[in-house]
Design a protein around this motif. Structure first.
Motif, mmCIF file in Angstrom:
data_model
loop_
_atom_site.group_PDB
_atom_site.id
_atom_site.type_symbol
_atom_site.label_atom_id
_atom_site.label_comp_id
_atom_site.label_asym_id
_atom_site.label_seq_id
_atom_site.Cartn_x
_atom_site.Cartn_y
_atom_site.Cartn_z
ATOM 1 N N THR A 258 0.844 -1.188 0.000
ATOM 2 C CA THR A 258 0.000 0.000 0.000
ATOM 3 C C THR A 258 0.880 1.239 0.000
ATOM 4 O O THR A 258 1.700 1.434 0.904
ATOM 5 C CB THR A 258 -0.922 0.024 1.232
ATOM 6 N N ILE A 259 0.708 2.072 -1.007
ATOM 7 C CA ILE A 259 1.514 3.276 -1.192
ATOM 8 C C ILE A 259 0.715 4.496 -0.761
ATOM 9 O O ILE A 259 -0.454 4.651 -1.149
ATOM 10 C CB ILE A 259 1.933 3.450 -2.668
ATOM 11 N N LEU A 260 1.331 5.370 0.028
ATOM 12 C CA LEU A 260 0.721 6.641 0.398
ATOM 13 C C LEU A 260 1.395 7.744 -0.397
ATOM 14 O O LEU A 260 2.619 7.913 -0.319
ATOM 15 C CB LEU A 260 0.884 6.914 1.896
ATOM 16 N N ILE A 261 0.602 8.503 -1.167
ATOM 17 C CA ILE A 261 1.129 9.635 -1.926
ATOM 18 C C ILE A 261 0.740 10.919 -1.207
ATOM 19 O O ILE A 261 -0.439 11.156 -0.937
ATOM 20 C CB ILE A 261 0.576 9.654 -3.363
ATOM 21 N N ARG B 40 -2.461 7.017 -9.008
ATOM 22 C CA ARG B 40 -3.315 6.003 -8.396
ATOM 23 C C ARG B 40 -3.722 4.967 -9.431
ATOM 24 O O ARG B 40 -3.649 3.754 -9.183
ATOM 25 C CB ARG B 40 -4.548 6.653 -7.784
ATOM 26 N N ASP B 41 -4.151 5.433 -10.611
ATOM 27 C CA ASP B 41 -4.567 4.513 -11.667
ATOM 28 C C ASP B 41 -3.388 3.682 -12.168
ATOM 29 O O ASP B 41 -3.509 2.464 -12.377
ATOM 30 C CB ASP B 41 -5.183 5.295 -12.829
ATOM 31 N N TYR B 42 -2.239 4.348 -12.354
ATOM 32 C CA TYR B 42 -1.082 3.658 -12.912
ATOM 33 C C TYR B 42 -0.544 2.615 -11.930
ATOM 34 O O TYR B 42 -0.262 1.471 -12.309
ATOM 35 C CB TYR B 42 0.016 4.671 -13.256
ATOM 36 N N LEU B 43 -0.410 3.003 -10.670
ATOM 37 C CA LEU B 43 0.131 2.086 -9.674
ATOM 38 C C LEU B 43 -0.832 0.938 -9.378
ATOM 39 O O LEU B 43 -0.405 -0.194 -9.117
ATOM 40 C CB LEU B 43 0.468 2.839 -8.391
ATOM 41 N N ALA B 44 -2.132 1.227 -9.438
ATOM 42 C CA ALA B 44 -3.125 0.166 -9.231
ATOM 43 C C ALA B 44 -2.993 -0.898 -10.308
ATOM 44 O O ALA B 44 -3.108 -2.103 -10.036
ATOM 45 C CB ALA B 44 -4.533 0.753 -9.225
ATOM 46 N N VAL C 251 -3.247 2.186 -3.457
ATOM 47 C CA VAL C 251 -2.764 3.569 -3.350
ATOM 48 C C VAL C 251 -3.781 4.446 -2.628
ATOM 49 O O VAL C 251 -4.980 4.367 -2.887
ATOM 50 C CB VAL C 251 -2.487 4.169 -4.755
ATOM 51 N N GLU C 252 -3.273 5.277 -1.718
ATOM 52 C CA GLU C 252 -4.079 6.312 -1.087
ATOM 53 C C GLU C 252 -3.341 7.637 -1.221
ATOM 54 O O GLU C 252 -2.104 7.662 -1.268
ATOM 55 C CB GLU C 252 -4.329 5.999 0.388
ATOM 56 N N SER C 253 -4.092 8.747 -1.275
ATOM 57 C CA SER C 253 -3.485 10.063 -1.471
ATOM 58 C C SER C 253 -3.904 11.019 -0.362
ATOM 59 O O SER C 253 -5.036 10.968 0.116
ATOM 60 C CB SER C 253 -3.892 10.651 -2.831
ATOM 61 N N VAL C 254 -2.994 11.896 0.011
ATOM 62 C CA VAL C 254 -3.254 12.980 0.947
ATOM 63 C C VAL C 254 -2.694 14.244 0.311
ATOM 64 O O VAL C 254 -1.616 14.216 -0.285
ATOM 65 C CB VAL C 254 -2.569 12.737 2.309
ATOM 66 N N TYR C 255 -3.417 15.349 0.445
ATOM 67 C CA TYR C 255 -3.057 16.554 -0.295
ATOM 68 C C TYR C 255 -2.407 17.645 0.546
ATOM 69 O O TYR C 255 -2.163 18.748 0.062
ATOM 70 C CB TYR C 255 -4.308 17.117 -0.988
ATOM 71 N N ASN C 256 -2.098 17.375 1.809
ATOM 72 C CA ASN C 256 -1.383 18.351 2.627
ATOM 73 C C ASN C 256 -0.434 17.629 3.573
ATOM 74 O O ASN C 256 -0.605 16.443 3.882
ATOM 75 C CB ASN C 256 -2.352 19.233 3.416
ATOM 76 N N GLY C 257 0.590 18.356 4.010
ATOM 77 C CA GLY C 257 1.659 17.747 4.774
ATOM 78 C C GLY C 257 1.289 17.256 6.160
ATOM 79 O O GLY C 257 1.730 16.192 6.587
ATOM 80 N N GLY D 184 1.270 3.149 10.404
ATOM 81 C CA GLY D 184 1.553 1.723 10.277
ATOM 82 C C GLY D 184 0.708 1.022 9.237
ATOM 83 O O GLY D 184 0.748 -0.209 9.121
ATOM 84 N N SER D 185 -0.050 1.801 8.442
ATOM 85 C CA SER D 185 -0.958 1.221 7.451
ATOM 86 C C SER D 185 -0.359 1.140 6.053
ATOM 87 O O SER D 185 -1.006 0.623 5.141
ATOM 88 C CB SER D 185 -2.246 2.056 7.384
#
Length: 230
Positions: free
Chosen positions: A3-6, A18-22, A28-34, A44-45
């Motif tokens: 599981t990749i976090l972007i 997300r589409d490419y890595l899937a 894949v999960e994404s977060v848009y702020n630091g 740990g996920s």
């Protein structure tokens, strides 16, 4: 499944990745702020973090600092093309690798797989409780521990891998090509100085030998050598 976090504020890029890595077999999960990204990264996920340097609120370096204070999860940083300083700072702070923007998604996948292969190799090594002792430095493979004069030295995954390679071939020259292949899990490319930054950081953490000489010697145009004379 890994599981990749972007962590990147570019939502279009996150969607594309997300589409490419899937399609390559990753979750894949994404977060848009630091701030949110740092919290999720240390939950740990996730298996690996892809972290952009340019973020709103707190930048990628601050996020990396927060992650490294609590976790050794592999981090691949995305930097602006031509910003060598960003890459050096990121590696010195504990990033496992970097990739300059813009990039080909295939290259990102290759870098991610290289980092994950290195993780798997490290886990396999942990079943081996062997020790390597050179002078006042002791490396314990089974627990991924490094001691200098009995005091623990905190190393990143990459730094530990590089030190183990050099110690196993103490007194012999290890080429930059071999260090990149074995330590970073990829092929050395032109103008790639990441291995040199990792070695520099390793030198700082280990300090000079008891005789005040350099432990890891640079062999010009070839590679590095861990000195047997301490």
């Amino acid at each position: 499944m890994s599981t990749i976090l972007i962590i990147d504020d570019d939502k279009d890029l996150c969607e594309l990745l997300r589409d490419y890595l899937a399609a390559e077999g990753f979750s894949v999960e994404s977060v848009y702020n630091g701030l949110d990204g740092a919290d999720q990264a240390i939950s740990g996920s996730y298996t690996l973090v892809v972290l952009d340097v340019m973020l709103p609120g707190i930048n990628g370096f601050d996020v990396l600092r927060k992650i490294r204070a609590a976790s050794k999860i592999p981090v691949l940083m995305l930097t602006a093309r031509g910003e060598d300083v960003d890459r050096i700072v990121g590696l010195e702070m504990g990033a496992d690798d970097y990739l300059p923007k813009p990039f080909n998604p295939r290259e990102l996948v290759a870098r991610i797989r290289a980092v994950l292969r290195r993780m798997e190799a490290t886990h396999e090594t942990q079943s081996n409780t062997g020790r390597i002792i050179v002078g006042d430095v002791e490396l314990i493979a089974g627990t991924r521990t490094v001691l200098r004069s009995g005091e623990k030295v905190d190393l990143t995954t990459v730094e530990f891998a590089i030190l183990e390679i050099l110690l196993r071939q103490v007194g012999k020259v290890v080429s930059r090509d071999d260090l990149v292949k074995q330590g970073l899990g990829r092929t050395l490319t032109a103008y790639d100085r990441s291995i040199d930054v990792h070695v520099s950081s390793l030198r700082k953490k280990l300090g000079p030998s008891s005789g005040q000489s350099e432990r890891i010697k640079t062999i010009r145009n070839i590679g590095y050598l861990y000195s047997a004379a301490m």
